[in-house]
Structures are given as structure tokens and as C-alpha cells.
Design an enzyme around this catalytic site. Structure first.
Site, short mmCIF file in Angstrom:
data_model
loop_
_atom_site.label_atom_id
_atom_site.label_comp_id
_atom_site.label_asym_id
_atom_site.label_seq_id
_atom_site.Cartn_x
_atom_site.Cartn_y
_atom_site.Cartn_z
N HIS A 182 10.92 2.38 -1.39
CA HIS A 182 10.81 1.43 -0.28
C HIS A 182 11.48 0.09 -0.57
CE1 HIS A 182 7.20 4.00 1.08
NE2 HIS A 182 8.31 4.39 1.69
N ARG B 212 0.80 -1.24 0.00
CA ARG B 212 0.00 0.00 0.00
C ARG B 212 0.82 1.28 0.00
NH1 ARG B 212 -5.17 0.83 3.02
NH2 ARG B 212 -3.92 0.72 4.91
N ASP B 213 2.15 1.17 -0.02
CA ASP B 213 3.06 2.28 -0.31
C ASP B 213 4.17 1.70 -1.19
OD1 ASP B 213 2.12 4.68 0.83
OD2 ASP B 213 2.74 4.03 2.82
N PHE B 214 3.78 1.02 -2.24
CA PHE B 214 4.68 0.15 -2.99
C PHE B 214 5.46 0.95 -4.04
CE2 PHE B 214 5.16 -4.08 -5.36
CZ PHE B 214 5.91 -4.65 -4.35
#
Length: 271
Positions: A172, A166-168
Site C-alpha cells: 500500500h 490498519r492495512d499497513f
């Protein structure tokens, strides 16, 4: 109503805090800020001669909870979401930030206090920073190929097991510089991860769209994107069309004046 409390902290960390209430000490600890937004802070701290990252959650408030519920989203209430995500990735064999300690206190969901302490990964470089100069300086073809294949393999492993980051974004994914010339990637910042009972088509679209959006300006070729598709899960044309549409919307939003102003304000808070 009695206050509920969960606490898992190694004795070595407790001793380095100098006694007293361990939960309070970790929630009040100061360090080098990497993120400081409403209700949540990420800092780098030194404890017992070692470097760690500490995420402190101070409560999201009812407004944030209702906003998420009205958007049919599951609210993220604190650090235990990241704790569960780290444990899940460990089981799947996906390298991430090693869990050291965690805690949660309170019974009111809007005002839960919590923290998660993870070991500093050391000499790493985010793919956002690594790829920033690729448009100007073409990377080694073999190295780029291995990176793309590993990112696709991580995405496949997550999504086949019902896990969505969901923060791909590429920021990251972090390259372990100590493992070079081998390619070893860590997936970090798991505080919004959702774990489903089965793979979610819509959640997978959102993850892959975020990944695609964040790679748009690093000089990848059509062949690079096709390679990712081959090593990710087999999907039909509808999936990739939805990914394209969502990624383009994310790109437009990110480059809008309104979003850039907000981003600049957030960054100014941690300088």
C-alpha cells in the site's frame, strides 16, 4: 424511515455519466476489477477521458457488524471512512489518492450503499512489486536508504497524529515513477483507517507489525530495520517486542494453507 443521502460529484463527472441519477449510475458502473469481495468492489473506470478508481460499497450486513463489535472493533460501514481518511492525510501532507467524488445512501447501517471516486495516480509501482527481486538483485544502497526513511517518516506522521491505516503493508506504499530519481511515495487503500483523538499504542503496534511482516521476505538487513527504528517514533523495548510477536503470527497465518486457499479464491474472482 426516510432514506438519507450524501452526494458530492463534480459536474464534469455527472455529464460523462449521461444524465439520470448520478448515484445509481456510479453504483452500477462497470470497469476493470482490482478487488471484488463480499459487499465491496474496486474497479478502474474511464470518465470524460480520464482514468479513475471507483470503490463501490453495497452494505456490510448485520453479521459483519456484530462480528466486529464482539471483537471490540469499530465496523467499517462504507466509503465515507476512506473519504475522511483522504482528507486527513491531505491535511498532514501525506500523498495519497486524490479525492474526486463520493456518496452515501441509506439509513440502515447494515445496508448502506456508498462509493468513493479517486484519480488514477498513473505511473506508480507498489513497494511489494518494487522489492520483490531484492533478494536476488541488491538495490542501490542510497535508493533503499531513502525509501526506508520515507516509509518511516510516513508512519511517524500518521501515528503522532492518531491515525492508523490498519492495512499497513508495503503493497500500500507506491513509488511515483515520474518523480525519479527523487523518492516520492503515495499511501493508498485507506478504507479501514481509524482516526483517534490521541496516538494509540496498541493500534501503532498493529500497524508496524503489519509493515514488518510484509517486508520479511524482501532481503532487508538488520541495519535496514535499525534505520527504520531511528526515523520512526522513539519506542521502548516492549513496543518492539510486541511488534515482533505480532509480525511472526501474521507471517505464520499468511503462509498457512488455509489462508493461501482463501487468497487464491479471492484472486480467481477478479480474473
Amino acid at each position: 424511515m426516510m432514506c438519507e443521502k450524501t452526494l458530492a460529484v463534480p459536474d464534469g463527472i455527472k455529464q460523462s455519466l449521461g444524465g439520470g441519477d448520478t448515484f445509481d449510475a456510479l453504483m452500477q458502473l462497470q470497469g476493470k476489477a482490482f478487488r471484488d469481495v463480499k459487499g465491496r468492489k474496486t474497479i478502474q473506470v474511464q470518465l470524460a477521458g480520464n482514468s479513475y478508481f471507483l470503490k463501490q460499497h453495497f452494505g456490510v450486513g448485520w453479521g459483519e457488524i456484530f462480528k466486529n463489535l464482539l471483537s471490540f472493533k469499530k465496523p467499517i460501514l462504507g466509503a465515507l471512512t476512506e473519504v475522511q481518511a483522504i482528507e486527513k492525510l491531505d491535511k498532514l501532507g501525506i500523498a495519497t489518492t486524490p479525492l474526486v467524488a463520493y456518496g452515501q445512501r441509506g439509513s440502515n447501517p447494515a445496508h448502506l450503499q456508498s462509493f468513493v471516486l479517486t484519480r488514477d495516480l498513473g505511473d506508480i509501482t507498489s513497494l511489494e512489486d518494487l522489492c520483490a527481486g531484492w533478494k536476488v538483485t541488491t538495490p542501490d544502497a542510497g535508493f533503499k536508504r531513502r525509501l526506508i526513511m520515507q516509509v518511516a517518516a510516513i508512519a511517524k506522521q500518521l501515528h503522532e497524529n492518531g491515525v492508523n491505516h490498519r492495512d499497513f503493508y508495503i503493497c500500500h506504499f507506491c513509488l511515483d515513477n515520474t518523480a525519479l530519481p527523487a523518492v516520492r511515495l503515495y499511501l493508498i487503500d485507506l478504507h479501514r483507517v481509524l482516526i483517534h483523538a490521541a496516538p494509540s499504542f496498541s493500534a501503532n503496534v498493529k500497524d508496524i507489525a503489519a509493515l514488518y511482516f510484509s517486508s520479511m521476505d524482501i532481503g532487508l538487513t538488520t541495519r535496514d530495520y535499525l534505520r527504520f527504528k531511528r526515523h520512526y517514533r522513539k519506542q521502548d523495548a516492549s513496543f518492539w517486542q510486541q511488534v515482533e510477536t505480532r509480525a511472526q503470527k501474521l507471517y505464520a497465518k499468511f503462509n498457512s494453507a488455509k489462508f493461501q486457499d482463501r487468497l487464491a479464491k479471492e484472486k480467481s474472482l477478479i480474473r
